[in-house]
Design an enzyme around this catalytic site. Structure first.
Site, short mmCIF file in Angstrom:
data_model
loop_
_atom_site.label_atom_id
_atom_site.label_comp_id
_atom_site.label_asym_id
_atom_site.label_seq_id
_atom_site.Cartn_x
_atom_site.Cartn_y
_atom_site.Cartn_z
N GLU A 1 -0.27 10.91 4.99
CA GLU A 1 -1.60 11.40 5.38
C GLU A 1 -1.54 12.72 6.15
O GLU A 1 -2.07 13.73 5.70
CB GLU A 1 -2.33 10.35 6.22
N ARG B 1 -14.41 11.44 0.84
CA ARG B 1 -14.16 12.03 2.17
C ARG B 1 -14.69 13.46 2.21
O ARG B 1 -15.36 13.86 3.15
CB ARG B 1 -12.65 11.99 2.43
N ASP C 1 -0.28 5.03 0.86
CA ASP C 1 -0.61 6.01 1.91
C ASP C 1 -0.52 5.41 3.30
O ASP C 1 -1.27 4.48 3.64
CB ASP C 1 -2.06 6.48 1.72
N ASP D 1 0.87 -1.17 0.00
CA ASP D 1 0.00 0.00 0.00
C ASP D 1 0.92 1.24 0.00
O ASP D 1 2.09 1.14 0.37
CB ASP D 1 -0.86 -0.04 1.26
N HIS E 1 -11.29 18.35 -4.97
CA HIS E 1 -10.34 17.24 -4.98
C HIS E 1 -9.37 17.35 -6.15
O HIS E 1 -8.21 16.97 -6.04
CB HIS E 1 -11.07 15.89 -5.02
N GLY F 1 -10.81 7.34 -0.08
CA GLY F 1 -11.01 8.13 -1.30
C GLY F 1 -11.25 9.58 -0.94
O GLY F 1 -12.16 9.91 -0.17
MG LIG Z 1 -2.92 2.99 3.78
#
Ligand SMILES: [Mg+2]
Length: 236
Positions: free
Chosen positions: A19, A57, A12, A10, A80, A53
């Site tokens: 984040e 969000r 993020d 993954d 976005h 997403g």
């Molecule tokens: Mg993640």
């Protein structure tokens, strides 16, 4: 205990601490540019991360504040788009970095000929420059939310990686930081190692084969080294 053929990461919160100091700042800058007073502090953003997403969000945020669903979605889509541009700039400026220990693990996997791939539901527009800038061209297969629109916890991104990379699920492991990510990996039939961060340490990661406090956790380092094909044999 089978040896590893491939590892799927993954992005993020897993490969990079994107984040809190990446996406969150980009969302806040997009609000400001649009003349909105909304700002997401660290704790608020932590709660919002349960919604995967960025567009979803944002839409959920505006709906919760009383905006009609259609208007919330339209505003979310527009903001976005700008947020993604700002995120690209933050990446280019070097604000998003690899989590401690990630570089060493990638080097070890590379030295052993274990393939590394990426399964993310982030947008290709920022994922690709980020991977290039922080890690160089080491990932063989990169599946993003631009190609696979079903967001995690759907297993779709992982299933696409397995299909494109042709690696065997029994000899592949996923690495995730969050409950949604672990569900996506396990749903695709993969074992998953969870390396949580400050935002996800209280997530339910119980279906992972290992839950570790990041990539420098000795339990994570040992888990991988026991499953690497050759070179680690006989090392202390
Ligand atoms: Mg993640």
């Amino acid at each position: 205990m089978g040896l590893l053929e491939a590892v799927v990461f993954d992005v993020d919160g897993t490969l990079v601490d994107s984040e809190r100091d990446g996406h969150r700042l980009a969302f806040n800058a997009a609000f400001e540019e649009a003349g909105l007073t909304d700002r997401w502090d660290v704790a608020t953003y932590g709660r919002l991360l349960r919604i995967t997403g960025g567009t979803r969000r944002l839409a959920a945020w505006f709906e919760a504040k009383g905006a009609p669903a259609g208007h919330a979605r339209e505003l979310a889509t527009r903001l976005h788009r700008r947020k993604t541009e700002i995120m690209r700039q933050l990446i280019e400026d070097g604000h998003v970095r690899a989590r401690p220990g990630v570089g060493q693990l990638l080097d070890d996997l590379d030295a052993e000929g274990v393939q590394v791939h990426v399964a993310t539901t982030g947008a290709r527009a920022w994922v690709e420059p980020l991977l290039d800038r922080v890690f160089g061209p080491r990932f063989r297969t990169v599946v993003t939310g631009t190609e696979v629109t079903e967001l995690k916890p759907s297993p779709a991104a992982y299933l696409r990686v397995l299909e494109l990379a042709g690696c065997s699920p029994e000899r592949t492991v996923a690495v995730e930081d969050s409950a949604n990510g672990v569900r996506a990996a396990v749903g695709a039939g993969l074992r998953c190692v969870a390396a949580y961060n400050d935002y996800t340490r209280d997530d339910d990661l119980s279906s992972a084969v290992l839950v570790a406090d990041g990539f420098t956790d000795p339990a994570l380092v040992a888990w991988f080294h026991q499953r690497l094909p050759r070179r680690w044999r006989g090392r202390p």
